[in-house]
Design a protein around this motif. Structure first.
Motif, PDB file in Angstrom:
ATOM      1  N   GLU A 197     -12.466   7.434  14.471  1.00 52.13           N
ATOM      2  CA  GLU A 197     -13.606   6.567  14.802  1.00 52.13           C
ATOM      3  C   GLU A 197     -13.508   6.076  16.245  1.00 52.13           C
ATOM      4  OE1 GLU A 197     -15.169   2.191  13.446  1.00 52.13           O
ATOM      5  OE2 GLU A 197     -14.440   3.522  11.875  1.00 52.13           O
ATOM      6  N   LEU A 198     -12.317   5.674  16.645  1.00 47.81           N
ATOM      7  CA  LEU A 198     -12.120   5.224  18.032  1.00 47.81           C
ATOM      8  C   LEU A 198     -12.349   6.367  19.015  1.00 47.81           C
ATOM      9  CD1 LEU A 198      -9.044   2.837  17.777  1.00 47.81           C
ATOM     10  CD2 LEU A 198     -11.364   2.227  18.433  1.00 47.81           C
ATOM     11  N   THR A 199     -11.926   7.560  18.655  1.00 48.19           N
ATOM     12  CA  THR A 199     -12.124   8.715  19.530  1.00 48.19           C
ATOM     13  C   THR A 199     -13.612   8.990  19.727  1.00 48.19           C
ATOM     14  OG1 THR A 199     -10.038   9.653  18.745  1.00 48.19           O
ATOM     15  CG2 THR A 199     -11.560  11.147  19.853  1.00 48.19           C
ATOM     16  N   ARG A 234       0.853  -1.195   0.000  1.00 46.74           N
ATOM     17  CA  ARG A 234       0.000   0.000   0.000  1.00 46.74           C
ATOM     18  C   ARG A 234       0.885   1.240   0.000  1.00 46.74           C
ATOM     19  NH1 ARG A 234      -5.483  -1.459  -0.391  1.00 46.74           N
ATOM     20  NH2 ARG A 234      -5.757  -3.287   0.885  1.00 46.74           N
ATOM     21  N   PRO A 235       0.444   2.306  -0.655  1.00 45.37           N
ATOM     22  CA  PRO A 235       1.185   3.572  -0.567  1.00 45.37           C
ATOM     23  C   PRO A 235       1.098   4.114   0.865  1.00 45.37           C
ATOM     24  CG  PRO A 235      -0.450   3.635  -2.346  1.00 45.37           C
ATOM     25  CD  PRO A 235      -0.667   2.378  -1.585  1.00 45.37           C
ATOM     26  N   THR A 236       2.153   4.790   1.317  1.00 43.25           N
ATOM     27  CA  THR A 236       2.172   5.295   2.689  1.00 43.25           C
ATOM     28  C   THR A 236       1.040   6.288   2.940  1.00 43.25           C
ATOM     29  OG1 THR A 236       3.803   6.960   2.056  1.00 43.25           O
ATOM     30  CG2 THR A 236       4.638   4.939   3.060  1.00 43.25           C
ATOM     31  N   GLY A 237       0.678   7.077   1.946  1.00 40.86           N
ATOM     32  CA  GLY A 237      -0.420   8.042   2.101  1.00 40.86           C
ATOM     33  C   GLY A 237      -1.746   7.349   2.376  1.00 40.86           C
ATOM     34  N   GLU A 238      -1.973   6.251   1.696  1.00 41.17           N
ATOM     35  CA  GLU A 238      -3.214   5.492   1.885  1.00 41.17           C
ATOM     36  C   GLU A 238      -3.257   4.865   3.281  1.00 41.17           C
ATOM     37  OE1 GLU A 238      -5.008   1.502  -0.083  1.00 41.17           O
ATOM     38  OE2 GLU A 238      -4.324   3.024  -1.517  1.00 41.17           O
ATOM     39  N   VAL A 239      -2.130   4.335   3.717  1.00 37.95           N
ATOM     40  CA  VAL A 239      -2.054   3.734   5.056  1.00 37.95           C
ATOM     41  C   VAL A 239      -2.285   4.812   6.115  1.00 37.95           C
ATOM     42  CG1 VAL A 239      -0.519   2.587   6.702  1.00 37.95           C
ATOM     43  CG2 VAL A 239      -0.537   1.865   4.313  1.00 37.95           C
ATOM     44  N   GLU A 240      -1.644   5.962   5.933  1.00 36.72           N
ATOM     45  CA  GLU A 240      -1.803   7.076   6.882  1.00 36.72           C
ATOM     46  C   GLU A 240      -3.263   7.527   6.948  1.00 36.72           C
ATOM     47  OE1 GLU A 240      -1.191   9.949   9.657  1.00 36.72           O
ATOM     48  OE2 GLU A 240       0.157   8.340   9.077  1.00 36.72           O
ATOM     49  N   LYS A 241      -3.899   7.616   5.792  1.00 45.52           N
ATOM     50  CA  LYS A 241      -5.302   8.039   5.728  1.00 45.52           C
ATOM     51  C   LYS A 241      -6.196   7.050   6.489  1.00 45.52           C
ATOM     52  CE  LYS A 241      -8.758   9.220   2.224  1.00 45.52           C
ATOM     53  NZ  LYS A 241      -9.011   9.282   0.783  1.00 45.52           N
ATOM     54  N   ARG A 242      -5.954   5.758   6.306  1.00 47.30           N
ATOM     55  CA  ARG A 242      -6.722   4.730   7.007  1.00 47.30           C
ATOM     56  C   ARG A 242      -6.507   4.813   8.514  1.00 47.30           C
ATOM     57  NH1 ARG A 242      -5.790   0.193   9.456  1.00 47.30           N
ATOM     58  NH2 ARG A 242      -3.644   0.045   8.751  1.00 47.30           N
ATOM     59  N   ASP A 301     -15.986   6.746  19.434  1.00 49.16           N
ATOM     60  CA  ASP A 301     -16.493   5.630  20.230  1.00 49.16           C
ATOM     61  C   ASP A 301     -16.228   5.858  21.715  1.00 49.16           C
ATOM     62  OD1 ASP A 301     -17.330   4.373  17.931  1.00 49.16           O
ATOM     63  OD2 ASP A 301     -15.722   2.870  17.915  1.00 49.16           O
ATOM     64  N   VAL A 302     -15.028   6.317  22.041  1.00 48.66           N
ATOM     65  CA  VAL A 302     -14.676   6.582  23.439  1.00 48.66           C
ATOM     66  C   VAL A 302     -15.568   7.691  23.991  1.00 48.66           C
ATOM     67  CG1 VAL A 302     -12.874   7.522  24.947  1.00 48.66           C
ATOM     68  CG2 VAL A 302     -12.303   5.735  23.314  1.00 48.66           C
ATOM     69  N   SER A 303     -15.819   8.704  23.192  1.00 52.06           N
ATOM     70  CA  SER A 303     -16.676   9.800  23.626  1.00 52.06           C
ATOM     71  C   SER A 303     -18.083   9.305  23.951  1.00 52.06           C
ATOM     72  CB  SER A 303     -16.730  10.867  22.548  1.00 52.06           C
ATOM     73  OG  SER A 303     -17.627  11.875  22.898  1.00 52.06           O
ATOM     74  N   SER A 304     -18.649   8.472  23.082  1.00 53.38           N
ATOM     75  CA  SER A 304     -19.998   7.953  23.343  1.00 53.38           C
ATOM     76  C   SER A 304     -20.002   7.008  24.541  1.00 53.38           C
ATOM     77  CB  SER A 304     -20.565   7.265  22.106  1.00 53.38           C
ATOM     78  OG  SER A 304     -19.831   6.121  21.785  1.00 53.38           O
ATOM     79  N   LEU A 305     -18.934   6.230  24.710  1.00 52.87           N
ATOM     80  CA  LEU A 305     -18.853   5.347  25.876  1.00 52.87           C
ATOM     81  C   LEU A 305     -18.729   6.148  27.169  1.00 52.87           C
ATOM     82  CD1 LEU A 305     -16.570   2.464  24.569  1.00 52.87           C
ATOM     83  CD2 LEU A 305     -18.956   2.265  25.277  1.00 52.87           C
ATOM     84  N   GLU A 306     -18.030   7.274  27.122  1.00 62.42           N
ATOM     85  CA  GLU A 306     -17.916   8.112  28.317  1.00 62.42           C
ATOM     86  C   GLU A 306     -19.266   8.720  28.689  1.00 62.42           C
ATOM     87  OE1 GLU A 306     -14.711  10.705  27.193  1.00 62.42           O
ATOM     88  OE2 GLU A 306     -13.212   9.388  28.123  1.00 62.42           O
ATOM     89  N   LYS A 307     -20.079   9.056  27.689  1.00 52.40           N
ATOM     90  CA  LYS A 307     -21.432   9.547  27.965  1.00 52.40           C
ATOM     91  C   LYS A 307     -22.269   8.447  28.609  1.00 52.40           C
ATOM     92  CE  LYS A 307     -21.467  12.882  24.204  1.00 52.40           C
ATOM     93  NZ  LYS A 307     -21.956  13.183  22.848  1.00 52.40           N
ATOM     94  N   LYS A 308     -22.137   7.238  28.075  1.00 56.38           N
ATOM     95  CA  LYS A 308     -22.866   6.101  28.636  1.00 56.38           C
ATOM     96  C   LYS A 308     -22.413   5.833  30.066  1.00 56.38           C
ATOM     97  CE  LYS A 308     -23.962   1.264  27.653  1.00 56.38           C
ATOM     98  NZ  LYS A 308     -23.753   0.129  26.735  1.00 56.38           N
TER      99      LYS A 308
END
Length: 121
Positions: A85-87, A70-78, A89-96
């Motif tokens: 997305e994880l951030t 994979r190109p490094t730019g594509e990996v970085e973007k992913r 998720d953590v925010s919604s879990l903290e609300k819960k």
């Protein structure tokens, strides 16, 4: 106006079961938050390592039992996408977690209030 003992006991048991259930959920959510934060740190570390590589470096990603170039730019973007997305998720879990802690606290306060009013009566 006094509540009969059987009804009072049933009410206390119901509130205690809600409090216990909330406590179990609190422990589960805390574990989920810790796991997602750990994954986010791992992604950030990987992202910083990929950013430090020269553009001509071959970067391979694991796909099942094989690796794909994979190109490094594509990996970085992913990696950035997964981190955001994880951030969220953590925010919604903290609300819960906040909701569950409030529920647990209120259940305990109700039980204490019932015992205080029972002791007076």
């Amino acid at each position: 106006m006094s509540i009969p003992n059987e009804a009072l006991q049933k009410l206390v048991q119901e509130i205690e079961s809600r409090a216990a259930q909330a406590q179990q959920q609190i422990n589960i959510v805390k574990t989920q938050i810790a796991a997602k934060q750990r994954d986010a740190r791992l992604l950030q570390l990987t992202s910083s390592e990929v950013r430090g590589l020269p553009a001509s470096t071959n970067v391979y990603e694991g796909v099942g039992k094989m690796f794909v170039l994979r190109p490094t730019g594509e990996v970085e973007k992913r990696l950035v996408g997964e981190t955001s997305e994880l951030t969220s998720d953590v925010s919604s879990l903290e609300k819960k977690l906040h909701y569950l802690e409030t529920t647990h606290k209120n259940s305990r306060e109700h039980i204490d209030q019932i015992f205080r009013s029972g002791a007076r009566g």
